[in-house]
Design an enzyme around this catalytic site. Structure first.
Site, PDB file in Angstrom:
ATOM      1  N   GLN A 126       0.759  -1.271   0.092  1.00 19.28           N
ATOM      2  CA  GLN A 126      -0.061   0.031   0.136  1.00 19.28           C
ATOM      3  C   GLN A 126       1.066   1.066  -0.324  1.00 19.28           C
ATOM      4  OE1 GLN A 126      -3.201   0.273  -0.339  1.00 19.28           O
ATOM      5  NE2 GLN A 126      -3.821  -1.746  -0.193  1.00 19.28           N
TER       6      GLN A 126
ATOM      7  N   HIS B  10      -1.485  -4.286  -8.865  1.00 17.53           N
ATOM      8  CA  HIS B  10      -2.743  -4.028  -9.092  1.00 17.53           C
ATOM      9  C   HIS B  10      -3.215  -2.756  -8.031  1.00 17.53           C
ATOM     10  CE1 HIS B  10      -5.410  -6.148  -5.761  1.00 17.53           C
ATOM     11  NE2 HIS B  10      -4.331  -6.687  -5.677  1.00 17.53           N
TER      12      HIS B  10
ATOM     13  N   CYS C 125     -15.736  -9.668   5.704  1.00 22.62           N
ATOM     14  CA  CYS C 125     -16.430 -10.934   5.949  1.00 22.62           C
ATOM     15  C   CYS C 125     -15.445 -12.143   6.112  1.00 22.62           C
ATOM     16  CB  CYS C 125     -17.083 -11.047   4.661  1.00 22.62           C
ATOM     17  SG  CYS C 125     -18.421 -12.358   4.794  1.00 22.62           S
TER      18      CYS C 125
HETATM   19  C1  LIG Z   1      -0.841  -4.415   2.707  1.00 28.67           C
HETATM   20  C2  LIG Z   1      -1.428  -5.373   1.506  1.00 28.67           C
HETATM   21  N1  LIG Z   1      -0.777  -6.628   1.794  1.00 28.67           N
HETATM   22  C3  LIG Z   1      -1.083  -7.426   0.716  1.00 28.67           C
HETATM   23  C4  LIG Z   1      -2.054  -7.575   0.334  1.00 28.67           C
HETATM   24  C5  LIG Z   1      -2.350  -8.606  -0.782  1.00 28.67           C
HETATM   25  O1  LIG Z   1      -1.648  -8.119  -2.157  1.00 28.67           O
HETATM   26  P1  LIG Z   1      -2.243  -8.968  -3.626  1.00 28.67           P
HETATM   27  O2  LIG Z   1      -3.649  -8.666  -3.665  1.00 28.67           O
HETATM   28  O3  LIG Z   1      -1.394  -8.776  -4.626  1.00 28.67           O
HETATM   29  O4  LIG Z   1      -2.190 -10.521  -3.178  1.00 28.67           O
HETATM   30  C6  LIG Z   1      -3.003  -6.301   0.088  1.00 28.67           C
HETATM   31  C7  LIG Z   1      -4.042  -6.337  -0.793  1.00 28.67           C
HETATM   32  O5  LIG Z   1      -5.185  -5.922  -0.391  1.00 28.67           O
HETATM   33  C8  LIG Z   1      -2.595  -5.257   1.182  1.00 28.67           C
HETATM   34  O6  LIG Z   1      -3.228  -4.147   1.189  1.00 28.67           O
END
Ligand SMILES: Cc1ncc(COP(=O)(O)O)c(C=O)c1O
Length: 389
Positions: free
Chosen positions: A175, A197, A325
């Protein structure tokens, strides 16, 4: 009806340049990067070029970039790839479940984990990390920016503690990437995970910085890809898309985009906070702690967050609530609960996370819809009506 997507921390759309960069690698340049013929060479060149971009993004050497499937894989790799029976692991109670559940899975194998709690502001105190260190501590994992509150953690200080005590340090930068500059040399971490993404790249692709000499075992075996650190035919189009997204993100850190976003967020927060019974999650006695510029997490008294998410969606505004959820049951956010919010307030919190393409007109629209929805729902709430015992 106007539609405003204000949930960028969940995912982001591709920027057109990213789509254009990827397109040939699904079509005419479809080769396998391991093949020796011309098709393979085109694919290999694209992967090599993308790796160069990532070295700039992380400020590392090209042998230190490992392409993978995204943040979950990076987080899992740090935990499963470094920890052995008898090791101690330190992480925080506000991490993504890709770290938390990986830690839980290691428990039966004799890896004990300390989950360091944040301060009420959402900040992790590096002293708490230091206090948790034991002789058998092998790994610390702390996120750069929290996905729910946007709070930016003091990773440089934590990295110094890790270095001084001889412990490996992984940063989940999913993030933070693209919102604040990343410099792994300056931070001094051993591992750092990102995901395309969350920064206008494609889903299912990411990368990990792995400092030279870090003995992290590969999760996947079956090929010598990525210098034997991640087996599997390279997702060439995804890798090209990640690199393009990283390149555009680096520009956006310098062209005023972040200041513009901070301005939009400020306006959004200031106006919403005019509503009685509201406040920001991510502040210390009213003083905001460092947060990424696109994120605002706001609590609304006398409201069920989920009802507000639905009411806003019906008006074309997409946001996330403070609950998730899990196995069919709606649980208040573990992040907000760890910050000390009670269940009702955690459930009554919403995350607004702006895309980099957000406009003043988007904020105008959100600011017409949110107060009206809040007032309407509050008028219906059992607390307001005095029917709650
Ligand atoms: C802080 C954090 N770490 C890891 C992930 C997981 O990433 P990915 O969706 O690429 O598996 C997310 C996704 O929401 C995230 O916000």
């Amino acid at each position: 009806m106007r539609r405003v997507y204000i949930d960028a921390n969940a995912t982001t759309p591709l920027l057109p340049e990213v789509m254009e960069a990827m397109r040939p690698y699904w079509m005419e340049n479809f080769g396998n990067a391991s093949s020796i013929h011309l098709h393979g060479q085109h694919a290999r060149t694209a992967v090599d070029r993308a790796r160069e971009t990532l070295t700039e993004f992380f400020n590392c050497h090209d042998a230190e970039v490992v392409f993978n499937s995204g943040g979950t894989e990076g987080d899992n790799t740090a935990v499963f790839g470094l920890l052995h029976p008898g090791d101690h692991f330190i992480t925080t109670s506000i991490e993504h479940s890709a770290v938390l559940q990986a830690a839980q899975r290691m428990a039966p194998q004799g890896v004990e984990t300390t989950f360091v709690a944040p301060q009420p502001s959402g900040l992790i105190d590096p002293h708490d990390i230091l206090r948790a260190i034991r002789p058998e501590t092998r790994l610390i994992s702390v996120m750069l920016a929290n996905n729910e509150t946007g709070v930016v953690q003091p990773v440089e200080q934590i990295s110094k503690i890790a270095a001084d005590t001889g412990v490996f340090f992984h940063i989940d930068a999913v993030q933070g990437a693209g919102k604040i500059p990343i410099d792994v040399r300056k931070i001094g971490c051993h591992l750092l995970s990102i995901s395309a993404h969350k920064m206008n790249g494609p889903k299912g692709i990411g990368a990990m910085f792995v400092r030279r000499g870090t003995p992290v075992e590969s999760l996947l075996v079956g090929g010598s890809h990525e210098r034997r650190r991640r087996a599997g035919t390279e997702n060439v189009a995804g890798i090209v898309g990640l690199a393009k997204a990283a390149e555009l993100a680096m520009h956006s850190l310098e062209d005023g985009t972040i200041d513009r976003l901070a301005g939009l967020r400020h306006r959004l927060e200031t106006e919403i906070l005019r509503l009685p019974g509201t406040g920001v999650n991510g502040s210390d006695n009213g003083n905001y702690v460092p947060r990424v510029a696109n994120t605002s997490n706001i609590w609304f008294n006398q409201l069920e967050g989920e009802a507000l998410v639905i009411a806003l969606d019906l008006k074309g505004v997409a946001v996330s609530g403070g609950s998730a959820c899990h196995s069919g049951a709606t649980e208040p956010s573990h992040v907000l609960m760890a910050m000390g919010l009670d269940k009702a307030r955690a459930r009554a919190s919403l995350r607004f996370s702006l895309l980099k393409t957000a406009t003043e007109a988007d904020i105008d629209y959100v600011l017409t819809v949110v107060p009206e929805a809040v007032q309407r729902l509050r008028a219906l709430s059992p607390v307001e009506a005095g029917t709650l015992g």
